[in-house]
Design an enzyme around this catalytic site. Structure first.
Site, PDB file in Angstrom:
ATOM      1  N   TYR A   1     -29.058 -45.704  11.367  1.00 22.84           N
ATOM      2  CA  TYR A   1     -29.030 -44.272  11.043  1.00 22.84           C
ATOM      3  C   TYR A   1     -30.397 -43.763  10.576  1.00 22.84           C
ATOM      4  CZ  TYR A   1     -23.933 -43.742  11.500  1.00 22.84           C
ATOM      5  OH  TYR A   1     -22.649 -43.647  11.983  1.00 22.84           O
TER       6      TYR A   1
ATOM      7  N   ARG B   1     -17.788 -38.131  23.778  1.00 28.16           N
ATOM      8  CA  ARG B   1     -17.965 -37.100  22.749  1.00 28.16           C
ATOM      9  C   ARG B   1     -16.806 -36.097  22.783  1.00 28.16           C
ATOM     10  NH1 ARG B   1     -22.293 -37.341  19.808  1.00 28.16           N
ATOM     11  NH2 ARG B   1     -22.416 -35.142  19.292  1.00 28.16           N
TER      12      ARG B   1
ATOM     13  N   THR C   1     -17.778 -33.572  14.680  1.00 30.22           N
ATOM     14  CA  THR C   1     -18.152 -34.473  13.566  1.00 30.22           C
ATOM     15  C   THR C   1     -17.250 -34.250  12.363  1.00 30.22           C
ATOM     16  OG1 THR C   1     -20.443 -34.425  14.322  1.00 30.22           O
ATOM     17  CG2 THR C   1     -20.062 -35.184  12.063  1.00 30.22           C
TER      18      THR C   1
ATOM     19  N   ARG D   1     -10.867 -37.651  16.188  1.00 25.95           N
ATOM     20  CA  ARG D   1     -11.133 -37.233  14.802  1.00 25.95           C
ATOM     21  C   ARG D   1     -10.047 -36.293  14.273  1.00 25.95           C
ATOM     22  NH1 ARG D   1     -17.556 -36.771  16.002  1.00 25.95           N
ATOM     23  NH2 ARG D   1     -18.230 -38.752  15.082  1.00 25.95           N
TER      24      ARG D   1
ATOM     25  N   HIS E   1     -18.110 -43.220  15.744  1.00 24.28           N
ATOM     26  CA  HIS E   1     -19.443 -42.719  16.094  1.00 24.28           C
ATOM     27  C   HIS E   1     -19.575 -42.828  17.600  1.00 24.28           C
ATOM     28  CE1 HIS E   1     -23.809 -42.368  16.457  1.00 24.28           C
ATOM     29  NE2 HIS E   1     -23.705 -43.380  17.293  1.00 24.28           N
TER      30      HIS E   1
HETATM   31  P1  CMP Z   1     -22.004 -39.997  13.168  1.00 20.19           P
HETATM   32  O1  CMP Z   1     -21.675 -39.502  14.521  1.00 20.19           O
HETATM   33  O2  CMP Z   1     -21.792 -41.457  12.923  1.00 20.19           O
HETATM   34  O3  CMP Z   1     -23.527 -39.641  12.820  1.00 20.19           O
HETATM   35  C1  CMP Z   1     -23.981 -39.450  11.494  1.00 20.19           C
HETATM   36  C2  CMP Z   1     -22.878 -39.452  10.505  1.00 20.19           C
HETATM   37  O4  CMP Z   1     -23.175 -38.914   9.229  1.00 20.19           O
HETATM   38  C3  CMP Z   1     -21.766 -38.570  11.004  1.00 20.19           C
HETATM   39  O5  CMP Z   1     -21.122 -39.196  12.109  1.00 20.19           O
HETATM   40  C4  CMP Z   1     -20.908 -38.404   9.760  1.00 20.19           C
HETATM   41  O6  CMP Z   1     -19.966 -39.430   9.606  1.00 20.19           O
HETATM   42  C5  CMP Z   1     -21.931 -38.567   8.623  1.00 20.19           C
HETATM   43  N1  CMP Z   1     -22.071 -37.362   7.814  1.00 20.19           N
HETATM   44  C6  CMP Z   1     -21.786 -37.294   6.501  1.00 20.19           C
HETATM   45  N2  CMP Z   1     -22.032 -36.070   6.038  1.00 20.19           N
HETATM   46  C7  CMP Z   1     -22.481 -35.332   7.078  1.00 20.19           C
HETATM   47  C8  CMP Z   1     -22.898 -33.975   7.215  1.00 20.19           C
HETATM   48  N3  CMP Z   1     -22.905 -33.127   6.198  1.00 20.19           N
HETATM   49  N4  CMP Z   1     -23.299 -33.566   8.443  1.00 20.19           N
HETATM   50  C9  CMP Z   1     -23.306 -34.435   9.505  1.00 20.19           C
HETATM   51  N5  CMP Z   1     -22.924 -35.729   9.409  1.00 20.19           N
HETATM   52  C10 CMP Z   1     -22.502 -36.162   8.210  1.00 20.19           C
END
Ligand code: CMP
Length: 140
Positions: A51, A87, A93, A104, A117
């Protein structure tokens, strides 16, 4: 249309609730084929590296802590337009914004504990696949 590979993680909130099969069924029902899969417990260094693009974001430390709070299942998914298709079936998200019938919407607990993810581009898919898998571990 072209056959693509993308990268997926079934996150700790899902493994904790024994949802590996449920999530994978939704991926397969969406036309994606699991061509590599392993259950791992990420180290802090692995999660931070994965990340790294989010390192400056306020949620970074919590995200890393969450991702190492339990096992995850890392997968390579293959299919027609696999990146976009994954996606689509994952949903937004933030589960509060996710469409009905998406992973989700069905399973996620919060924006952080959001069950899956998925790579956001083919370029990132290739990078993320190589981060966790050797070529010989991917069997299409
Ligand atoms: P992911 O697709 O794994 O990519 C980054 C991750 O950060 C996202 O999914 C979320 O699980 C996590 N995350 C936590 N807080 C936030 C936020 N405010 N905005 C975007 N992603 C977040």
């Amino acid at each position: 249309m072209s056959t693509e590979r993308t990268f997926s993680i079934i996150k700790p909130d899902a493994t904790r609730r024994n949802l590996t099969g449920g999530v994978t069924k939704m991926l397969e029902d969406a036309g994606l084929r699991v061509v590599a899969s392993k259950r791992i417990h990420m180290t802090k260094e692995q999660a931070e590296g994965f990340y790294a693009v989010h390192a400056e974001r306020p949620f970074f430390n919590d995200l890393v802590s969450f991702m190492i709070s339990g096992p995850v299942v890392v997968q390579v998914l293959e299919g027609e337009n696999a990146m976009a298709r994954n996606r689509e079936v994952m949903g937004a998200t933030n589960p509060a914004n996710a469409d009905e019938g998406t992973i989700r919407k069905v399973y996620a607990e919060s924006i952080e504990a959001n069950t899956v993810h998925g790579s956001d581009s083919l370029e990132n898919a290739a990078i993320e696949i190589a981060y966790f898998f050797k070529p010989e571990e991917i069997v299409g």
